[in-house]
Write an enzyme that holds these catalytic residues in place. Sequence first.
Site, PDB file in Angstrom:
ATOM      1  N   ASN A   1     -58.809 -14.044  -6.886  1.00  0.00           N
ATOM      2  CA  ASN A   1     -57.752 -14.803  -6.210  1.00  0.00           C
ATOM      3  C   ASN A   1     -58.026 -16.278  -6.468  1.00  0.00           C
ATOM      4  O   ASN A   1     -58.917 -16.864  -5.858  1.00  0.00           O
ATOM      5  CB  ASN A   1     -57.794 -14.500  -4.696  1.00  0.00           C
ATOM      6  CG  ASN A   1     -56.826 -15.384  -3.923  1.00  0.00           C
ATOM      7  OD1 ASN A   1     -55.929 -15.999  -4.511  1.00  0.00           O
ATOM      8  ND2 ASN A   1     -57.007 -15.461  -2.607  1.00  0.00           N
ATOM      9  N   TRP A   2     -57.260 -16.844  -7.386  1.00  0.00           N
ATOM     10  CA  TRP A   2     -57.515 -18.244  -7.768  1.00  0.00           C
ATOM     11  C   TRP A   2     -56.908 -19.244  -6.797  1.00  0.00           C
ATOM     12  O   TRP A   2     -57.109 -20.438  -6.924  1.00  0.00           O
ATOM     13  CB  TRP A   2     -56.987 -18.497  -9.178  1.00  0.00           C
ATOM     14  CG  TRP A   2     -57.862 -17.888 -10.245  1.00  0.00           C
ATOM     15  CD1 TRP A   2     -59.080 -17.291 -10.070  1.00  0.00           C
ATOM     16  CD2 TRP A   2     -57.592 -17.833 -11.652  1.00  0.00           C
ATOM     17  NE1 TRP A   2     -59.580 -16.877 -11.274  1.00  0.00           N
ATOM     18  CE2 TRP A   2     -58.686 -17.187 -12.266  1.00  0.00           C
ATOM     19  CE3 TRP A   2     -56.525 -18.267 -12.451  1.00  0.00           C
ATOM     20  CZ2 TRP A   2     -58.745 -16.965 -13.647  1.00  0.00           C
ATOM     21  CZ3 TRP A   2     -56.581 -18.039 -13.821  1.00  0.00           C
ATOM     22  CH2 TRP A   2     -57.681 -17.404 -14.409  1.00  0.00           C
ATOM     23  N   LYS A   3     -56.080 -18.763  -5.873  1.00  0.00           N
ATOM     24  CA  LYS A   3     -55.427 -19.659  -4.896  1.00  0.00           C
ATOM     25  C   LYS A   3     -54.688 -20.776  -5.658  1.00  0.00           C
ATOM     26  O   LYS A   3     -54.135 -20.513  -6.710  1.00  0.00           O
ATOM     27  CB  LYS A   3     -56.465 -20.207  -3.913  1.00  0.00           C
ATOM     28  CG  LYS A   3     -57.357 -19.090  -3.354  1.00  0.00           C
ATOM     29  CD  LYS A   3     -58.210 -19.530  -2.216  1.00  0.00           C
ATOM     30  CE  LYS A   3     -59.115 -18.375  -1.816  1.00  0.00           C
ATOM     31  NZ  LYS A   3     -59.813 -18.598  -0.576  1.00  0.00           N
TER      32      LYS A   3
ATOM     33  N   HIS B   1     -52.793 -12.316   2.905  1.00  0.00           N
ATOM     34  CA  HIS B   1     -54.064 -13.047   2.829  1.00  0.00           C
ATOM     35  C   HIS B   1     -54.199 -13.926   4.079  1.00  0.00           C
ATOM     36  O   HIS B   1     -53.214 -14.468   4.570  1.00  0.00           O
ATOM     37  CB  HIS B   1     -54.109 -13.901   1.555  1.00  0.00           C
ATOM     38  CG  HIS B   1     -55.460 -14.485   1.321  1.00  0.00           C
ATOM     39  ND1 HIS B   1     -55.885 -15.631   1.948  1.00  0.00           N
ATOM     40  CD2 HIS B   1     -56.500 -14.062   0.564  1.00  0.00           C
ATOM     41  CE1 HIS B   1     -57.131 -15.885   1.577  1.00  0.00           C
ATOM     42  NE2 HIS B   1     -57.527 -14.952   0.733  1.00  0.00           N
TER      43      HIS B   1
ATOM     44  N   GLU C   1     -55.145 -16.852   4.548  1.00  0.00           N
ATOM     45  CA  GLU C   1     -54.611 -18.225   4.453  1.00  0.00           C
ATOM     46  C   GLU C   1     -53.102 -18.222   4.643  1.00  0.00           C
ATOM     47  O   GLU C   1     -52.537 -19.128   5.266  1.00  0.00           O
ATOM     48  CB  GLU C   1     -55.020 -18.849   3.105  1.00  0.00           C
ATOM     49  CG  GLU C   1     -56.506 -19.201   3.121  1.00  0.00           C
ATOM     50  CD  GLU C   1     -57.164 -19.203   1.753  1.00  0.00           C
ATOM     51  OE1 GLU C   1     -56.469 -19.236   0.722  1.00  0.00           O
ATOM     52  OE2 GLU C   1     -58.420 -19.162   1.736  1.00  0.00           O
TER      53      GLU C   1
ATOM     54  N   GLU D   1     -61.181  -8.701   4.598  1.00  0.00           N
ATOM     55  CA  GLU D   1     -61.729 -10.046   4.426  1.00  0.00           C
ATOM     56  C   GLU D   1     -61.938 -10.692   5.797  1.00  0.00           C
ATOM     57  O   GLU D   1     -60.995 -11.242   6.373  1.00  0.00           O
ATOM     58  CB  GLU D   1     -60.753 -10.905   3.628  1.00  0.00           C
ATOM     59  CG  GLU D   1     -60.478 -10.403   2.249  1.00  0.00           C
ATOM     60  CD  GLU D   1     -60.038 -11.534   1.330  1.00  0.00           C
ATOM     61  OE1 GLU D   1     -60.718 -11.762   0.332  1.00  0.00           O
ATOM     62  OE2 GLU D   1     -59.052 -12.200   1.644  1.00  0.00           O
TER      63      GLU D   1
ATOM     64  N   GLY E   1     -64.646 -18.393   1.805  1.00  0.00           N
ATOM     65  CA  GLY E   1     -64.870 -19.770   1.354  1.00  0.00           C
ATOM     66  C   GLY E   1     -65.943 -20.509   2.137  1.00  0.00           C
ATOM     67  O   GLY E   1     -66.065 -21.727   2.034  1.00  0.00           O
TER      68      GLY E   1
ATOM     69  N   SER F   1     -66.802 -14.684   0.202  1.00  0.00           N
ATOM     70  CA  SER F   1     -67.988 -15.266  -0.441  1.00  0.00           C
ATOM     71  C   SER F   1     -68.766 -14.250  -1.280  1.00  0.00           C
ATOM     72  O   SER F   1     -69.995 -14.265  -1.293  1.00  0.00           O
ATOM     73  CB  SER F   1     -68.893 -15.936   0.602  1.00  0.00           C
ATOM     74  OG  SER F   1     -68.191 -16.975   1.270  1.00  0.00           O
TER      75      SER F   1
ATOM     76  N   GLY G   1     -62.665 -15.103  -4.313  1.00  0.00           N
ATOM     77  CA  GLY G   1     -62.041 -16.423  -4.431  1.00  0.00           C
ATOM     78  C   GLY G   1     -62.886 -17.319  -5.328  1.00  0.00           C
ATOM     79  O   GLY G   1     -62.848 -17.230  -6.557  1.00  0.00           O
ATOM     80  N   GLY G   2     -63.702 -18.164  -4.701  1.00  0.00           N
ATOM     81  CA  GLY G   2     -64.459 -19.203  -5.409  1.00  0.00           C
ATOM     82  C   GLY G   2     -65.174 -18.737  -6.668  1.00  0.00           C
ATOM     83  O   GLY G   2     -65.040 -19.352  -7.737  1.00  0.00           O
TER      84      GLY G   2
HETATM   85  C1  PEP Z   1     -60.436 -15.047  -0.715  1.00  0.00           C
HETATM   86  O1  PEP Z   1     -59.847 -16.061  -0.454  1.00  0.00           O
HETATM   87  O2  PEP Z   1     -59.785 -14.005  -0.883  1.00  0.00           O
HETATM   88  C2  PEP Z   1     -61.899 -15.078  -0.808  1.00  0.00           C
HETATM   89  C3  PEP Z   1     -62.550 -13.964  -0.595  1.00  0.00           C
HETATM   90  O3  PEP Z   1     -62.486 -16.289  -1.070  1.00  0.00           O
HETATM   91  P1  PEP Z   1     -64.053 -16.565  -1.319  1.00  0.00           P
HETATM   92  O4  PEP Z   1     -64.554 -15.533  -2.291  1.00  0.00           O
HETATM   93  O5  PEP Z   1     -64.102 -17.956  -1.896  1.00  0.00           O
HETATM   94  O6  PEP Z   1     -64.729 -16.474   0.007  1.00  0.00           O
END
Ligand code: PEP
Length: 251
Positions: free
Chosen positions: A9-11, A95, A97, A167, A173, A212, A233-234
């Site tokens: 997930n590149w957001k 999600h 966010e 999640e 994040g 994370s 994500g990251g």
């Molecule tokens: C996400 O936003 O779906 C996510 C899991 O982010 P991160 O891996 O950066 O915690």
Amino acid sequence: MRKPIFAANWKMQKTAGEAEAFADKFLPLVAGLDRVDIVIAPPFTALDRLGHKLDGSHVALAAQNVNAEERGAFTGEIAPGMLVDLGCRYTLVGHSERRALYGENDERVARKAAALLAHGIRPIVCVGESLEQRKRGDALDVVSGQLSDSLATVEASQADDIVIAYEPVWAIGTGETATPEIAQEVHRHIREQLRVKFGEAGDRIRIQYGGSVKPENVDELMTQPDIDGALVGGASLDPEAFSRIVRFEKT
Ligand code: PEP
């Protein structure tokens, strides 16, 4: 046996050119890796060009959001048919966010999931509790409620086409990962609920963990019986790191 599934997930990160450069580095790193499904969800603006790069590879294209309507006066929105047109095979819905910042509630998630399924796109339905909810001891109830309302429109015959992502909001994040045991407890709870709703098909639905996930913790998370992959994500922004994640080693 459930085939593990990893989704990036590149957001709101990477231009179309940056997405293409990622694919040039990433695809050789995962060539021939067919024991897992790999999905990348770039921003809408990169879907077309990244989609061309992924054409003919085993890496699937995904969107990060969709509008449940077919067409009409919805300025700034994207319809499911438009995602089909670009070759999307998965789409994130719910999600945290989007739930926190854009008013995406379970009822909307359910409508989006139904619209996607009607167009042959697999929804990745995200659920997860906040830190306050976990501290109050409400994590399992919150996740149950989100799951049952978000899947309200999904029929048993469609169960094989959905993916769930657990999640915990406090782990997204933040660098804070749920321990494999904490994650497994929630995943097991989700699995039981899926069995009740869908019968045997509930055993086949993949449940990703997200929060994370990195090369350093993926192997341990993947030892848990109900963790079937990750939503990342990251760490998915870097081709080396994401390729190491999808090449997890079961210890
Ligand atoms: C996400 O936003 O779906 C996510 C899991 O982010 P991160 O891996 O950066 O915690």
